[in-house]
Design a protein around this motif. Sequence first.
Motif, PDB file in Angstrom:
ATOM      1  N   ALA A  52      -4.649  -4.924  -0.882  1.00 25.77           N
ATOM      2  CA  ALA A  52      -5.932  -4.786  -0.504  1.00 25.77           C
ATOM      3  C   ALA A  52      -6.382  -6.602  -1.001  1.00 25.77           C
ATOM      4  O   ALA A  52      -7.126  -6.880   0.148  1.00 25.77           O
ATOM      5  CB  ALA A  52      -7.196  -4.162  -1.914  1.00 25.77           C
ATOM      6  N   HIS A  53      -5.613  -7.121  -1.693  1.00 26.69           N
ATOM      7  CA  HIS A  53      -5.504  -8.570  -2.061  1.00 26.69           C
ATOM      8  C   HIS A  53      -4.920  -9.317  -0.395  1.00 26.69           C
ATOM      9  O   HIS A  53      -5.306 -10.630  -0.286  1.00 26.69           O
ATOM     10  CB  HIS A  53      -4.861  -8.988  -2.882  1.00 26.69           C
ATOM     11  CG  HIS A  53      -4.993 -11.261  -3.653  1.00 26.69           C
ATOM     12  ND1 HIS A  53      -5.805 -11.809  -3.845  1.00 26.69           N
ATOM     13  CD2 HIS A  53      -4.132 -11.346  -2.797  1.00 26.69           C
ATOM     14  CE1 HIS A  53      -5.635 -12.676  -2.899  1.00 26.69           C
ATOM     15  NE2 HIS A  53      -4.171 -12.867  -3.093  1.00 26.69           N
ATOM     16  N   ASP A  78       0.813   0.367  -4.740  1.00 25.50           N
ATOM     17  CA  ASP A  78       0.594  -1.020  -5.411  1.00 25.50           C
ATOM     18  C   ASP A  78      -1.751  -1.472  -4.618  1.00 25.50           C
ATOM     19  O   ASP A  78      -0.184  -2.184  -3.516  1.00 25.50           O
ATOM     20  CB  ASP A  78       0.679  -2.107  -5.261  1.00 25.50           C
ATOM     21  CG  ASP A  78       0.709  -3.017  -6.512  1.00 25.50           C
ATOM     22  OD1 ASP A  78      -0.469  -3.419  -6.723  1.00 25.50           O
ATOM     23  OD2 ASP A  78       1.608  -4.150  -6.582  1.00 25.50           O
ATOM     24  N   GLU A 132       0.813  -0.770  -0.111  1.00 26.74           N
ATOM     25  CA  GLU A 132      -0.128  -0.128  -0.140  1.00 26.74           C
ATOM     26  C   GLU A 132       0.855   0.999   0.180  1.00 26.74           C
ATOM     27  O   GLU A 132       1.174   1.682  -0.627  1.00 26.74           O
ATOM     28  CB  GLU A 132      -1.012  -0.023   1.138  1.00 26.74           C
ATOM     29  CG  GLU A 132      -2.102   1.710   1.185  1.00 26.74           C
ATOM     30  CD  GLU A 132      -3.197   1.375   2.445  1.00 26.74           C
ATOM     31  OE1 GLU A 132      -3.543   2.178   2.405  1.00 26.74           O
ATOM     32  OE2 GLU A 132      -2.826   0.334   3.045  1.00 26.74           O
ATOM     33  N   ASN A 148     -10.560  -1.888  -1.371  1.00 26.51           N
ATOM     34  CA  ASN A 148     -10.935  -2.098  -2.450  1.00 26.51           C
ATOM     35  C   ASN A 148     -12.509  -0.544  -2.750  1.00 26.51           C
ATOM     36  O   ASN A 148     -12.690  -1.016  -4.133  1.00 26.51           O
ATOM     37  CB  ASN A 148     -12.386  -2.850  -2.240  1.00 26.51           C
ATOM     38  CG  ASN A 148     -11.600  -4.784  -2.559  1.00 26.51           C
ATOM     39  OD1 ASN A 148     -10.308  -4.397  -2.688  1.00 26.51           O
ATOM     40  ND2 ASN A 148     -11.296  -5.405  -1.444  1.00 26.51           N
ATOM     41  N   GLN A 154     -10.412   1.971  -4.795  1.00 26.96           N
ATOM     42  CA  GLN A 154     -10.144   1.799  -6.006  1.00 26.96           C
ATOM     43  C   GLN A 154     -11.449   1.251  -7.019  1.00 26.96           C
ATOM     44  O   GLN A 154     -11.317   2.298  -8.434  1.00 26.96           O
ATOM     45  CB  GLN A 154      -9.990   0.445  -6.375  1.00 26.96           C
ATOM     46  CG  GLN A 154      -8.511   0.081  -5.875  1.00 26.96           C
ATOM     47  CD  GLN A 154      -6.996   1.110  -6.309  1.00 26.96           C
ATOM     48  OE1 GLN A 154      -6.700   1.820  -6.193  1.00 26.96           O
ATOM     49  NE2 GLN A 154      -6.683  -0.108  -7.282  1.00 26.96           N
ATOM     50  N   ARG A 155     -13.077   1.643  -6.274  1.00 31.82           N
ATOM     51  CA  ARG A 155     -14.032   1.500  -7.146  1.00 31.82           C
ATOM     52  C   ARG A 155     -14.452   2.858  -7.604  1.00 31.82           C
ATOM     53  O   ARG A 155     -14.813   3.169  -8.458  1.00 31.82           O
ATOM     54  CB  ARG A 155     -15.103   0.936  -6.330  1.00 31.82           C
ATOM     55  CG  ARG A 155     -15.158  -0.228  -6.101  1.00 31.82           C
ATOM     56  CD  ARG A 155     -16.198  -1.031  -6.192  1.00 31.82           C
ATOM     57  NE  ARG A 155     -16.575  -0.732  -4.543  1.00 31.82           N
ATOM     58  CZ  ARG A 155     -16.120  -1.617  -3.973  1.00 31.82           C
ATOM     59  NH1 ARG A 155     -15.769  -2.538  -3.391  1.00 31.82           N
ATOM     60  NH2 ARG A 155     -16.498  -0.965  -2.189  1.00 31.82           N
ATOM     61  N   ASP A 164      -4.119  -2.853  -5.603  1.00 26.52           N
ATOM     62  CA  ASP A 164      -4.961  -4.162  -6.216  1.00 26.52           C
ATOM     63  C   ASP A 164      -4.132  -4.909  -5.094  1.00 26.52           C
ATOM     64  O   ASP A 164      -4.521  -6.144  -4.247  1.00 26.52           O
ATOM     65  CB  ASP A 164      -5.310  -4.506  -7.330  1.00 26.52           C
ATOM     66  CG  ASP A 164      -5.676  -3.607  -8.060  1.00 26.52           C
ATOM     67  OD1 ASP A 164      -6.422  -2.937  -7.150  1.00 26.52           O
ATOM     68  OD2 ASP A 164      -5.583  -2.976  -9.293  1.00 26.52           O
ATOM     69  N   THR A 165      -2.632  -4.731  -5.341  1.00 25.11           N
ATOM     70  CA  THR A 165      -1.857  -5.927  -4.609  1.00 25.11           C
ATOM     71  C   THR A 165      -1.933  -6.200  -3.543  1.00 25.11           C
ATOM     72  O   THR A 165      -2.517  -6.975  -1.940  1.00 25.11           O
ATOM     73  CB  THR A 165      -0.342  -5.887  -4.864  1.00 25.11           C
ATOM     74  OG1 THR A 165      -0.505  -6.586  -6.235  1.00 25.11           O
ATOM     75  CG2 THR A 165      -0.080  -6.653  -3.798  1.00 25.11           C
TER      76      THR A 165
END
Length: 379
Positions: free
Chosen positions: A346-347, A341, A337, A373, A376-377, A343-344
């Motif tokens: 959050a996963h 990055d 974070e 998430n 990101q949306r 997306d990575t």
Amino acid sequence: MNFRELTPGVIGILVRRGADFAAAEDAVQEALIEAVRAWPGEPPRDPRGWLVTVAWRKFLDAARADTARRRREDLVDQEPPPGPAPGADDTLQLYFLCAHPSLTPSSAVALTLRAVGGLTTRQIADAYLVPEATMAQRISRAKRTVSDVRFDQPGDVATVLRVLYLVFNEGYSGDVDLAAEAIRLTRQLVTVIDHPEVAGLLALMLLHHARRASRTAPDGSLVPLAEQDRGGWDTTMIAEGVGILQAALARDRLGEFQAQAAVAALHADAPTADETDWVQILEWYDELACLTDSPVVRLNRAVALGEADGPRAGLAELAKLDTTLPRHTAVEAYLHEKAGDLDTAAHLYAEAARKAGNVRERDHLTRQAARLNSRQRRS
């Protein structure tokens, strides 16, 4: 009168007179029950001497009734004359006995809370959220294990400190605050042994405990260190911890608890999270790594490196460590974070939540994943 503060010294006296540890501890517990009944109306002039006298008689009564242990009957005629209890403090030896290497960590903690802390079996069971019968069996097995250990054998200070730190890290539940109890017992230990690592552990506990009120939100959720209200930290406790630490470090006998306390002091000294001296913290983790070579220390060092030299440096260090380490995935998420990055990150937060060891940690990591998430949306 605080019965719990008298307990270890009284047990120690009985053991030195010839009682085995299990019998001495049982006799002292019976004497404490008598004290609760008798003292409110007419407290004795010498509370410790009173407890010693009553506990010794309880022990002798049990010895006379125990026909399978006739060797104890030789002690019946040895009852000392009434008078003040001896001034020697056996508390330190009792710490060593309760932290005997033959005990498992959980048994050593339970026995320390019972014999040195003076807590009841029910209180200890409530604190550990286990049935009282389960805790009674654990304590009984521990007492049997150490019953034949000579009271004059040298003890390992490092083992005692590890047990006390385990007590502290249990936190609190039920009607016993184990973190506060660990601080009380460590203060007691400081009075009977002059060692910089004992002082270092006390400083570490105080510095961590000073932030306790800010660690959780009103709804019970975890609040990360960077987001805590520093105005809610106990500055008096911080000042005491820093003073104890400085005196210990001045003795130039560095140990792991002093180094950990130095890290905690640097966090406490920063007016805001952004003003944290991560370079110094990284240096202390380097010292800790030399002292312990602990995987957990190396994990924390990766975080400090990521703060001091950038998240990519932290991730490179993290890649050298075992991925099954507790909190490894959460640290990896945090560093990703910081590197942007999302997306990575959050996963990884979601994955870390599934691995979490308790509900609060799981909920916190789940919220972190949801936050990223959602972000990101919106973007």
